[in-house]
Design a protein around this motif. Structure first.
Motif, PDB file in Angstrom:
ATOM      1  N   ASP A 164      39.798  17.205 -17.585  1.00 51.97           N
ATOM      2  CA  ASP A 164      40.103  15.798 -17.325  1.00 51.97           C
ATOM      3  C   ASP A 164      41.218  15.353 -18.254  1.00 51.97           C
ATOM      4  O   ASP A 164      40.996  15.150 -19.454  1.00 51.97           O
ATOM      5  CB  ASP A 164      38.858  14.939 -17.531  1.00 51.97           C
ATOM      6  CG  ASP A 164      39.098  13.468 -17.203  1.00 51.97           C
ATOM      7  OD1 ASP A 164      40.126  13.165 -16.559  1.00 51.97           O
ATOM      8  OD2 ASP A 164      38.272  12.621 -17.599  1.00 51.97           O
ATOM      9  N   GLY A 165      42.427  15.221 -17.712  1.00 49.52           N
ATOM     10  CA  GLY A 165      43.550  14.766 -18.517  1.00 49.52           C
ATOM     11  C   GLY A 165      43.856  15.723 -19.654  1.00 49.52           C
ATOM     12  O   GLY A 165      44.113  16.907 -19.441  1.00 49.52           O
ATOM     13  N   ALA A 166      43.789  15.210 -20.879  1.00 48.03           N
ATOM     14  CA  ALA A 166      44.094  16.020 -22.059  1.00 48.03           C
ATOM     15  C   ALA A 166      42.864  16.702 -22.635  1.00 48.03           C
ATOM     16  O   ALA A 166      42.924  17.267 -23.729  1.00 48.03           O
ATOM     17  CB  ALA A 166      44.748  15.146 -23.129  1.00 48.03           C
ATOM     18  N   THR A 167      41.745  16.652 -21.923  1.00 42.51           N
ATOM     19  CA  THR A 167      40.516  17.269 -22.427  1.00 42.51           C
ATOM     20  C   THR A 167      40.038  18.359 -21.471  1.00 42.51           C
ATOM     21  O   THR A 167      40.250  18.294 -20.267  1.00 42.51           O
ATOM     22  CB  THR A 167      39.387  16.233 -22.602  1.00 42.51           C
ATOM     23  OG1 THR A 167      38.980  15.746 -21.315  1.00 42.51           O
ATOM     24  CG2 THR A 167      39.855  15.068 -23.462  1.00 42.51           C
ATOM     25  N   ALA A 168      39.402  19.365 -22.035  1.00 47.25           N
ATOM     26  CA  ALA A 168      38.837  20.455 -21.248  1.00 47.25           C
ATOM     27  C   ALA A 168      37.605  20.986 -21.964  1.00 47.25           C
ATOM     28  O   ALA A 168      37.538  20.986 -23.200  1.00 47.25           O
ATOM     29  CB  ALA A 168      39.851  21.576 -21.048  1.00 47.25           C
ATOM     30  N   VAL A 169      36.625  21.446 -21.189  1.00 47.05           N
ATOM     31  CA  VAL A 169      35.377  21.967 -21.743  1.00 47.05           C
ATOM     32  C   VAL A 169      35.045  23.277 -21.031  1.00 47.05           C
ATOM     33  O   VAL A 169      35.156  23.371 -19.800  1.00 47.05           O
ATOM     34  CB  VAL A 169      34.206  20.966 -21.571  1.00 47.05           C
ATOM     35  CG1 VAL A 169      32.900  21.552 -22.120  1.00 47.05           C
ATOM     36  CG2 VAL A 169      34.527  19.646 -22.256  1.00 47.05           C
ATOM     37  N   SER A 170      34.643  24.280 -21.788  1.00 46.48           N
ATOM     38  CA  SER A 170      34.226  25.556 -21.212  1.00 46.48           C
ATOM     39  C   SER A 170      32.984  26.053 -21.941  1.00 46.48           C
ATOM     40  O   SER A 170      32.654  25.586 -23.032  1.00 46.48           O
ATOM     41  CB  SER A 170      35.341  26.601 -21.308  1.00 46.48           C
ATOM     42  OG  SER A 170      35.618  26.916 -22.659  1.00 46.48           O
TER      43      SER A 170
ATOM     44  N   THR B 155      23.642  15.236 -23.294  1.00 46.39           N
ATOM     45  CA  THR B 155      25.075  15.474 -23.464  1.00 46.39           C
ATOM     46  C   THR B 155      25.530  14.952 -24.820  1.00 46.39           C
ATOM     47  O   THR B 155      25.199  13.827 -25.204  1.00 46.39           O
ATOM     48  CB  THR B 155      25.875  14.777 -22.354  1.00 46.39           C
ATOM     49  OG1 THR B 155      25.538  15.356 -21.088  1.00 46.39           O
ATOM     50  CG2 THR B 155      27.379  14.927 -22.581  1.00 46.39           C
ATOM     51  N   LEU B 156      26.271  15.778 -25.559  1.00 47.39           N
ATOM     52  CA  LEU B 156      26.843  15.370 -26.833  1.00 47.39           C
ATOM     53  C   LEU B 156      28.282  14.930 -26.599  1.00 47.39           C
ATOM     54  O   LEU B 156      29.039  15.603 -25.897  1.00 47.39           O
ATOM     55  CB  LEU B 156      26.795  16.520 -27.841  1.00 47.39           C
ATOM     56  CG  LEU B 156      25.404  17.100 -28.124  1.00 47.39           C
ATOM     57  CD1 LEU B 156      25.497  18.225 -29.132  1.00 47.39           C
ATOM     58  CD2 LEU B 156      24.449  16.015 -28.599  1.00 47.39           C
ATOM     59  N   VAL B 157      28.652  13.805 -27.194  1.00 47.79           N
ATOM     60  CA  VAL B 157      29.950  13.184 -26.932  1.00 47.79           C
ATOM     61  C   VAL B 157      30.734  13.043 -28.228  1.00 47.79           C
ATOM     62  O   VAL B 157      30.206  12.574 -29.238  1.00 47.79           O
ATOM     63  CB  VAL B 157      29.781  11.801 -26.275  1.00 47.79           C
ATOM     64  CG1 VAL B 157      31.147  11.174 -25.977  1.00 47.79           C
ATOM     65  CG2 VAL B 157      28.950  11.906 -24.997  1.00 47.79           C
ATOM     66  N   ALA B 158      31.994  13.457 -28.191  1.00 46.52           N
ATOM     67  CA  ALA B 158      32.930  13.250 -29.293  1.00 46.52           C
ATOM     68  C   ALA B 158      34.047  12.339 -28.811  1.00 46.52           C
ATOM     69  O   ALA B 158      34.683  12.621 -27.788  1.00 46.52           O
ATOM     70  CB  ALA B 158      33.499  14.574 -29.785  1.00 46.52           C
ATOM     71  N   GLU B 159      34.274  11.251 -29.516  1.00 48.14           N
ATOM     72  CA  GLU B 159      35.309  10.281 -29.165  1.00 48.14           C
ATOM     73  C   GLU B 159      36.439  10.380 -30.191  1.00 48.14           C
ATOM     74  O   GLU B 159      36.231  10.122 -31.376  1.00 48.14           O
ATOM     75  CB  GLU B 159      34.740   8.867 -29.162  1.00 48.14           C
ATOM     76  CG  GLU B 159      35.665   7.822 -28.591  1.00 48.14           C
ATOM     77  CD  GLU B 159      35.482   7.623 -27.091  1.00 48.14           C
ATOM     78  OE1 GLU B 159      36.469   7.251 -26.434  1.00 48.14           O
ATOM     79  OE2 GLU B 159      34.368   7.833 -26.595  1.00 48.14           O
ATOM     80  N   ALA B 160      37.623  10.791 -29.728  1.00 46.03           N
ATOM     81  CA  ALA B 160      38.777  10.938 -30.613  1.00 46.03           C
ATOM     82  C   ALA B 160      39.676   9.724 -30.492  1.00 46.03           C
ATOM     83  O   ALA B 160      40.134   9.393 -29.393  1.00 46.03           O
ATOM     84  CB  ALA B 160      39.556  12.201 -30.266  1.00 46.03           C
ATOM     85  N   SER B 161      39.926   9.054 -31.621  1.00 46.86           N
ATOM     86  CA  SER B 161      40.837   7.910 -31.663  1.00 46.86           C
ATOM     87  C   SER B 161      42.097   8.358 -32.397  1.00 46.86           C
ATOM     88  O   SER B 161      42.078   8.606 -33.615  1.00 46.86           O
ATOM     89  CB  SER B 161      40.180   6.732 -32.394  1.00 46.86           C
ATOM     90  OG  SER B 161      39.015   6.310 -31.720  1.00 46.86           O
TER      91      SER B 161
ATOM     92  N   ARG C  33      42.760   7.086 -26.898  1.00 40.79           N
ATOM     93  CA  ARG C  33      41.421   7.623 -27.099  1.00 40.79           C
ATOM     94  C   ARG C  33      41.124   8.697 -26.058  1.00 40.79           C
ATOM     95  O   ARG C  33      41.502   8.563 -24.892  1.00 40.79           O
ATOM     96  CB  ARG C  33      40.361   6.522 -27.014  1.00 40.79           C
ATOM     97  CG  ARG C  33      40.410   5.523 -28.161  1.00 40.79           C
ATOM     98  CD  ARG C  33      39.214   4.588 -28.119  1.00 40.79           C
ATOM     99  NE  ARG C  33      39.195   3.681 -29.247  1.00 40.79           N
ATOM    100  CZ  ARG C  33      38.213   2.815 -29.504  1.00 40.79           C
ATOM    101  NH1 ARG C  33      37.167   2.745 -28.667  1.00 40.79           N
ATOM    102  NH2 ARG C  33      38.277   2.020 -30.557  1.00 40.79           N
ATOM    103  N   ASP C  34      40.460   9.732 -26.499  1.00 37.02           N
ATOM    104  CA  ASP C  34      40.003  10.794 -25.607  1.00 37.02           C
ATOM    105  C   ASP C  34      38.514  11.021 -25.843  1.00 37.02           C
ATOM    106  O   ASP C  34      38.034  10.969 -26.987  1.00 37.02           O
ATOM    107  CB  ASP C  34      40.761  12.106 -25.871  1.00 37.02           C
ATOM    108  CG  ASP C  34      42.177  12.073 -25.344  1.00 37.02           C
ATOM    109  OD1 ASP C  34      42.351  11.704 -24.169  1.00 37.02           O
ATOM    110  OD2 ASP C  34      43.103  12.416 -26.102  1.00 37.02           O
TER     111      ASP C  34
END
Length: 267
Positions: A71-77, A234-240, A246-247
């Motif tokens: 999703d946009g600038a984020t990816a999860v594997s 679900t564990l969430v990390a919010e990058a500012s 924000r991502d």
């Protein structure tokens, strides 16, 4: 990025395809001669890798990896940690071997400029005996001057022979920084160095571990602020980021019933 592999069986990592990031200014650490006894044991996944270290200090491999989200600038594997039983096996296509299986590792990244936020969770897998693995996250490997000291002992920072700077910061639950020096293991120089951060002891399952990974012509001028929370499983990390962007990185828990490798020794 990974090479095509059968999803129902594990593979050793090809260093040219199984790392979390690549650049035109660096080269990955690669194994030595696989015919030498334990010839590739010292070239376990290191740079731009998220690994679990077993009791002998051997790093886990990740192939095959499964995409969870993009999703946009984020990816999860996600991948299941595994260790080749034969440390001299050639990851470039030599004879096959069997693998010892470990926990699930879910990794999410958010990128902006020269910095990557790398978020990790480790979860138990079916049949995993445990074993108190240490989590290690590696940054960019750089060719360095053989006569130079590749960084202070209390930081994960390397200055390459060409002036590039590779840094890893343990932002959450990764308090142990260091630099791993390589000899004749990098295409760009006879001596190389990789910054890494580790957990202080066995990794805690079901929690977030976060590293900030940088490669640039100088040290990063500013780093993002990262906050964390849980949304059910679900564990969430919010990058500012410093410019206000924000991502959000979401790392869902693996399905406990999912076990595609139960018959991996018959593959």
């Amino acid at each position: 990025m990974t090479t095509p592999t059968r999803p129902a069986r594990p593979h050793a990592d090809d260093p040219c395809y199984a790392r979390f990031a690549y650049s035109t200014h660096t080269a990955p650490e690669t194994p030595g001669d696989p015919t030498v006894p334990r010839g590739s044991a010292h070239a376990d996944p290191l740079d731009n890798a998220v690994v679990l270290l077993d009791a002998a200090g051997r790093a886990s491999h990740r192939r095959p990896a499964t995409r969870v989200s993009l999703d946009g600038a984020t990816a999860v594997s996600r991948s299941r940690a595994h260790w080749p039983e034969d440390a001299t096996w050639d990851p470039f296509g030599g004879p096959d071997t069997t693998y010892r299986l470990g926990p699930w590792i879910t990794v999410g990244s958010a990128l902006r400029g020269s910095v990557e936020v790398r978020a990790v969770r480790v979860d138990p897998a079916p049949g995993d005996p445990g074993g108190g693995h240490v989590l290690r996250i590696g940054g960019w490997a750089l060719a360095v001057d053989p006569d130079s000291v590749p960084g202070a002992p209390d930081e994960a920072r390397v200055v390459g022979a060409d002036g590039l700077v590779s840094v890893v910061v343990g932002a959450r639950q990764l308090p142990c920084p260091s630099v791993v020096v390589g000899a004749d293991s990098n295409a760009l120089g006879t001596t190389s160095a990789t910054p890494v951060v580790e957990t202080a002891g066995p990794v805690a399952h079901g929690t977030l571990h976060i590293a900030l990974v940088h490669l640039g012509g100088s040290d990063p001028t500013a780093l993002p602020r990262v906050t964390t929370r849980a949304e059910d499983t679900t564990l969430v990390a919010e990058a500012s980021w410093p410019d206000g962007v924000r991502d959000t990185i979401r790392l869902p828990a693996p399905d406990p019933a999912y076990d595609p490798w139960r018959d991996q020794h018959r593959a």
